[in-house]
Design a protein around this motif. Structure first.
Motif, short mmCIF file in Angstrom:
data_model
loop_
_atom_site.label_atom_id
_atom_site.label_comp_id
_atom_site.label_asym_id
_atom_site.label_seq_id
_atom_site.Cartn_x
_atom_site.Cartn_y
_atom_site.Cartn_z
N GLN A 22 5.30 -2.88 -1.47
CA GLN A 22 5.15 -1.50 -1.57
C GLN A 22 6.51 -0.87 -2.02
O GLN A 22 7.43 -1.43 -1.57
CB GLN A 22 4.50 -0.69 -0.46
N GLU B 299 -8.10 2.35 -3.44
CA GLU B 299 -7.18 2.50 -2.32
C GLU B 299 -7.64 2.19 -1.03
O GLU B 299 -8.85 2.23 -0.71
CB GLU B 299 -7.04 3.87 -2.46
N GLU B 300 -6.93 1.61 -0.12
CA GLU B 300 -7.07 1.36 1.21
C GLU B 300 -7.96 2.48 1.94
O GLU B 300 -7.67 3.46 2.08
CB GLU B 300 -5.98 0.97 2.07
N GLY B 301 -9.32 2.10 2.10
CA GLY B 301 -10.07 2.98 2.94
C GLY B 301 -10.84 3.93 1.92
O GLY B 301 -11.88 4.74 2.55
N ASP B 302 -10.81 4.01 0.52
CA ASP B 302 -11.25 4.79 -0.19
C ASP B 302 -11.74 4.47 -1.50
O ASP B 302 -12.10 4.83 -2.69
CB ASP B 302 -10.29 5.91 -0.76
N TRP C 46 -4.92 -7.43 -2.50
CA TRP C 46 -3.58 -6.71 -2.44
C TRP C 46 -2.72 -7.64 -2.14
O TRP C 46 -2.76 -8.63 -1.50
CB TRP C 46 -3.98 -5.59 -1.09
N SER D 146 2.81 4.40 2.37
CA SER D 146 1.49 5.09 2.13
C SER D 146 0.36 3.78 2.11
O SER D 146 0.84 2.90 2.01
CB SER D 146 1.46 5.78 0.68
N LYS D 147 -0.95 4.37 2.09
CA LYS D 147 -1.89 3.61 1.85
C LYS D 147 -1.62 2.67 0.34
O LYS D 147 -1.28 3.25 -0.49
CB LYS D 147 -3.18 3.99 1.43
N ARG D 148 -1.84 1.59 0.46
CA ARG D 148 -1.76 0.56 -0.73
C ARG D 148 -2.84 1.23 -1.88
O ARG D 148 -4.20 1.44 -1.54
CB ARG D 148 -2.10 -0.84 -0.63
N ASP D 149 -2.43 1.39 -3.07
CA ASP D 149 -3.24 2.29 -4.13
C ASP D 149 -3.07 1.75 -5.39
O ASP D 149 -2.26 1.40 -5.97
CB ASP D 149 -2.56 3.68 -4.20
N LEU E 227 -9.69 -5.56 3.53
CA LEU E 227 -8.07 -5.20 3.22
C LEU E 227 -7.36 -6.41 2.84
O LEU E 227 -6.56 -6.62 2.40
CB LEU E 227 -7.69 -4.40 4.38
#
Length: 287
Positions: A117, A150-153, A113, A124-127, A218
């Motif tokens: 943004q 995406e952050e966390g996903d 990342w 938002s979450k970085r995606d 991250l």
């Protein structure tokens, strides 16, 4: 991740084998641009200098604009997306896609990342996302499978624009059901396949299918790999298998209301308002 506020996400041709197909078998308008595989079988999709073999698509501006606006650049042998200065410029979502199509491949990339943004997703979450099986018309968003970045996903499935499938058990980062990182799924009549049990009788569905386990970082570089064999796929994050799917299907263009297996398509990377770096984007035949 494609903007879910409005819609839930709703390739020239090279096939990899188990071996690379000869040029004569390629039904494509773009010239063959990939180098031969290295000694380890991996084929780089980038030449580390420019975007040869790729094209961009933006939601409003269409094809070939993102490169001209320097939304996508190649810097220090890496792909840089959304590296522009943060100002009042209105940016569009989109993707960068291969001209060629692929099938029966492992897809591997490394990402990191950035810090920038852009509106409308500044908090938002970085995606982002790795798209594969991209078929049909170029639009935002296209008919494809997404490996969510995406952050966390990271590792979620998003089945876009009518694509559907059946999520399989995926064991909190373990390789189950006879799945091999090198050879994919066992042949149906093999002992490994028999030991894995009968195929699921669940009906295919569309939408989001959430990964199992959190193995991405991250900060620093992460490795994302997709094991795509026939109508099955697995998402592997930093060496951990976090999601699997079977019975991938697409709407049949020749028969409305019917579905056919999704086994072939382009590869793409999203453009989604967050700065990100990619390196070592490559494919390898499964065999």
């Amino acid at each position: 991740m494609i903007n879910r506020r409005n819609v839930l996400k709703g390739m020239g041709t090279l096939a990899l084998g188990p071996t690379l197909l000869p040029l004569a078998t390629l039904a494509q308008t773009a010239p063959l641009t990939l180098p031969p595989p290295g000694a380890d079988g991996w084929v780089s999709l980038f030449n580390d200098r420019d975007l040869t073999g790729w094209y961009s698509m933006l939601q409003k501006s269409g094809k070939g604009v993102a490169e001209k606006k320097r939304i996508i650049t190649v810097e220090n042998e890496m792909l840089h997306i959304m590296g522009a200065d943060v100002d009042d410029t209105e940016y569009e979502a989109g993707y960068l896609a291969t001209h060629q199509e692929f099938e029966n491949v492992r897809i591997r990339l490394e990402y990191k990342w950035g810090v920038k943004q852009f509106a409308p997703r500044t908090i938002s979450k970085r995606d982002n996302g790795l798209l594969y099986g991209l078929v049909g018309e170029d639009k935002v968003w296209p008919r494809c499978v997404e490996c969510q970045i995406e952050e966390g996903d990271v590792g979620d499935f998003f089945l876009v624009d009518g694509i559907r499938g059946v999520q399989s058990p995926h064991g909190a980062g373990l390789f189950g059901q006879g799945l091999s990182l090198t050879h994919g799924w066992p042949a149906p009549d093999s002992e490994a396949a028999k030991a894995a049990g009968k195929p699921s009788t669940e009906e295919p569905s569309t939408g989001r299918m959430i990964k199992d386990g959190n193995f991405e970082m991250l900060d620093g570089w992460n490795t994302v790999e997709v094991l795509w064999q026939g109508d099955r796929a697995a998402h592997i994050i930093n060496g951990r298998c976090v999601n699997t799917i079977t019975q991938l299907q697409q709407p049949d263009p020749a028969n409305p209301g019917k579905f056919i297996p999704l086994t072939r398509g382009k590869i793409a990377l999203e453009i989604e308002y967050a700065e990100i770096w990619f390196r070592r984007l490559e494919v390898k035949a499964i065999g």
